[in-house]
Design an enzyme around this catalytic site. Structure first.
Site, PDB file in Angstrom:
ATOM      1  N   ASN A   1       3.232  -1.613  14.109  1.00  0.00           N
ATOM      2  CA  ASN A   1       2.637  -2.906  13.774  1.00  0.00           C
ATOM      3  C   ASN A   1       1.569  -2.685  12.720  1.00  0.00           C
ATOM      4  O   ASN A   1       0.532  -2.107  13.007  1.00  0.00           O
ATOM      5  CB  ASN A   1       2.012  -3.556  15.013  1.00  0.00           C
ATOM      6  CG  ASN A   1       3.031  -3.838  16.094  1.00  0.00           C
ATOM      7  OD1 ASN A   1       3.926  -4.634  15.903  1.00  0.00           O
ATOM      8  ND2 ASN A   1       2.896  -3.168  17.230  1.00  0.00           N
TER       9      ASN A   1
ATOM     10  N   GLN B   1      12.909   5.240   4.854  1.00  0.00           N
ATOM     11  CA  GLN B   1      12.377   5.220   6.220  1.00  0.00           C
ATOM     12  C   GLN B   1      13.399   5.740   7.230  1.00  0.00           C
ATOM     13  O   GLN B   1      14.592   5.458   7.130  1.00  0.00           O
ATOM     14  CB  GLN B   1      11.958   3.800   6.584  1.00  0.00           C
ATOM     15  CG  GLN B   1      11.148   3.703   7.867  1.00  0.00           C
ATOM     16  CD  GLN B   1      10.580   2.302   8.070  1.00  0.00           C
ATOM     17  OE1 GLN B   1      10.345   1.573   7.105  1.00  0.00           O
ATOM     18  NE2 GLN B   1      10.350   1.921   9.311  1.00  0.00           N
TER      19      GLN B   1
ATOM     20  N   PHE C   1      10.290   2.783  -3.892  1.00  0.00           N
ATOM     21  CA  PHE C   1       9.257   2.588  -2.873  1.00  0.00           C
ATOM     22  C   PHE C   1       9.263   3.718  -1.847  1.00  0.00           C
ATOM     23  O   PHE C   1       8.414   4.610  -1.883  1.00  0.00           O
ATOM     24  CB  PHE C   1       9.449   1.230  -2.193  1.00  0.00           C
ATOM     25  CG  PHE C   1       8.410   0.894  -1.155  1.00  0.00           C
ATOM     26  CD1 PHE C   1       7.098   1.340  -1.248  1.00  0.00           C
ATOM     27  CD2 PHE C   1       8.761   0.104  -0.070  1.00  0.00           C
ATOM     28  CE1 PHE C   1       6.141   1.020  -0.286  1.00  0.00           C
ATOM     29  CE2 PHE C   1       7.811  -0.230   0.904  1.00  0.00           C
ATOM     30  CZ  PHE C   1       6.504   0.233   0.796  1.00  0.00           C
TER      31      PHE C   1
ATOM     32  N   LEU D   1      -1.053   2.083   0.721  1.00  0.00           N
ATOM     33  CA  LEU D   1      -0.735   2.417   2.111  1.00  0.00           C
ATOM     34  C   LEU D   1      -1.708   3.431   2.709  1.00  0.00           C
ATOM     35  O   LEU D   1      -1.653   3.712   3.907  1.00  0.00           O
ATOM     36  CB  LEU D   1       0.697   2.972   2.210  1.00  0.00           C
ATOM     37  CG  LEU D   1       1.826   2.045   1.770  1.00  0.00           C
ATOM     38  CD1 LEU D   1       3.175   2.745   1.912  1.00  0.00           C
ATOM     39  CD2 LEU D   1       1.821   0.754   2.578  1.00  0.00           C
TER      40      LEU D   1
ATOM     41  N   HIS E   1      -1.299   4.217   6.717  1.00  0.00           N
ATOM     42  CA  HIS E   1      -0.211   5.153   6.988  1.00  0.00           C
ATOM     43  C   HIS E   1      -0.643   6.573   6.629  1.00  0.00           C
ATOM     44  O   HIS E   1      -0.660   6.941   5.456  1.00  0.00           O
ATOM     45  CB  HIS E   1       1.043   4.753   6.212  1.00  0.00           C
ATOM     46  CG  HIS E   1       1.572   3.396   6.592  1.00  0.00           C
ATOM     47  ND1 HIS E   1       2.343   3.194   7.711  1.00  0.00           N
ATOM     48  CD2 HIS E   1       1.401   2.182   6.020  1.00  0.00           C
ATOM     49  CE1 HIS E   1       2.654   1.916   7.800  1.00  0.00           C
ATOM     50  NE2 HIS E   1       2.090   1.282   6.786  1.00  0.00           N
TER      51      HIS E   1
ATOM     52  N   ARG F   1      16.175   2.157   6.517  1.00  0.00           N
ATOM     53  CA  ARG F   1      15.573   1.282   5.499  1.00  0.00           C
ATOM     54  C   ARG F   1      15.266   2.114   4.261  1.00  0.00           C
ATOM     55  O   ARG F   1      14.476   3.057   4.318  1.00  0.00           O
ATOM     56  CB  ARG F   1      14.299   0.640   6.053  1.00  0.00           C
ATOM     57  CG  ARG F   1      13.663  -0.414   5.166  1.00  0.00           C
ATOM     58  CD  ARG F   1      12.632  -1.212   5.947  1.00  0.00           C
ATOM     59  NE  ARG F   1      11.923  -2.160   5.091  1.00  0.00           N
ATOM     60  CZ  ARG F   1      10.625  -2.100   4.783  1.00  0.00           C
ATOM     61  NH1 ARG F   1       9.885  -1.121   5.288  1.00  0.00           N
ATOM     62  NH2 ARG F   1      10.071  -2.990   4.002  1.00  0.00           N
TER      63      ARG F   1
END
Length: 220
Positions: A148, A86, A83, A169, A180, A78
């Site tokens: 999650n 991932q 941004f 985040l 995160h 991803r």
């Protein structure tokens, strides 16, 4: 000249100066004692410092997975320009897999911290959240992906590299439920991360041309 001035210094001052220099050297050694991780990718290499001194659980989990070859052959599943990028899902070894982004380490496995204590991953392969250090999700930082969002202790093997300041985040930012924790930063090869960030993507933000990590080399 200057050497004459140095020669006239009282021995006590010389000793003190040498002691201060020695302390400075020790401080530099301590500052650089954190391990590094070099990502060898299909688009080039980049190296990260891992904040083992401040984030031992998250960093040691990553080091264990890298050393055991868990990350070898996986792809960035991803990528969102402006941004983050991932990585770290075992299903991403097949870049076309629809399960990419849903996997993690084997449940019940464990790893050692620098102090030799053992941390066990839970039945789903997740590790305890490490909300300390207060490192913000700045550009070039490595952050733990939570399986999650908002659920505690749901991080496993997936990480992302911030390509902008994603302060929302941060675990200490209460504007969203996202938490995160940052556990490293890119110290070499940021241009490679920038190239990965700009790769063309298709549905699900998956790179059209897979960006594969051949291996991650840990230096301690």
């Amino acid at each position: 000249g200057s050497s004459l001035g140095l020669g006239r210094m009282a021995p006590r001052h010389v000793v003190m100066a040498r002691a201060m220099a020695a302390r400075g050297q020790r401080w530099l050694t301590t500052m650089s004692a954190n391990p590094t991780a070099t990502f060898k990718t299909s688009m080039g290499e980049f190296t990260c410092e891992l904040f083992m001194d401040k984030m031992p659980i998250t960093s040691a989990n990553f080091v264990d997975l890298a050393k055991t070859g868990f990350y070898d052959g996986l792809t960035f599943h991803r990528v969102i320009n402006g941004f983050m990028c991932q990585f770290g899902c075992p299903f991403s070894a097949d870049p076309t897999s629809r399960r990419a982004g849903t996997g993690g380490p084997t449940g019940g496995t464990s790893f050692a911290l620098p102090d030799k204590s053992i941390v066990s991953r839970d039945s789903k392969g997740n590790i305890p959240d490490e909300f300390q250090g207060e490192f913000s999700n700045l550009p070039g930082t490595l952050s733990m992906h939570q399986a999650n969002t908002g659920q505690p202790d749901s991080g496993g093997s997936q990480i992302f590299i911030n390509t902008k300041h994603n302060s929302f985040l941060d675990y200490f930012d209460r504007s969203t439920p996202s938490k995160h924790p940052v556990f490293g930063k890119v110290i070499e090869g940021i241009e490679v991360v920038a190239a990965i960030e700009k790769t063309r993507t298709g549905p699900g933000d998956k790179p059209i041309e897979p960006v594969r990590v051949e291996t991650i080399v840990i230096v301690e």
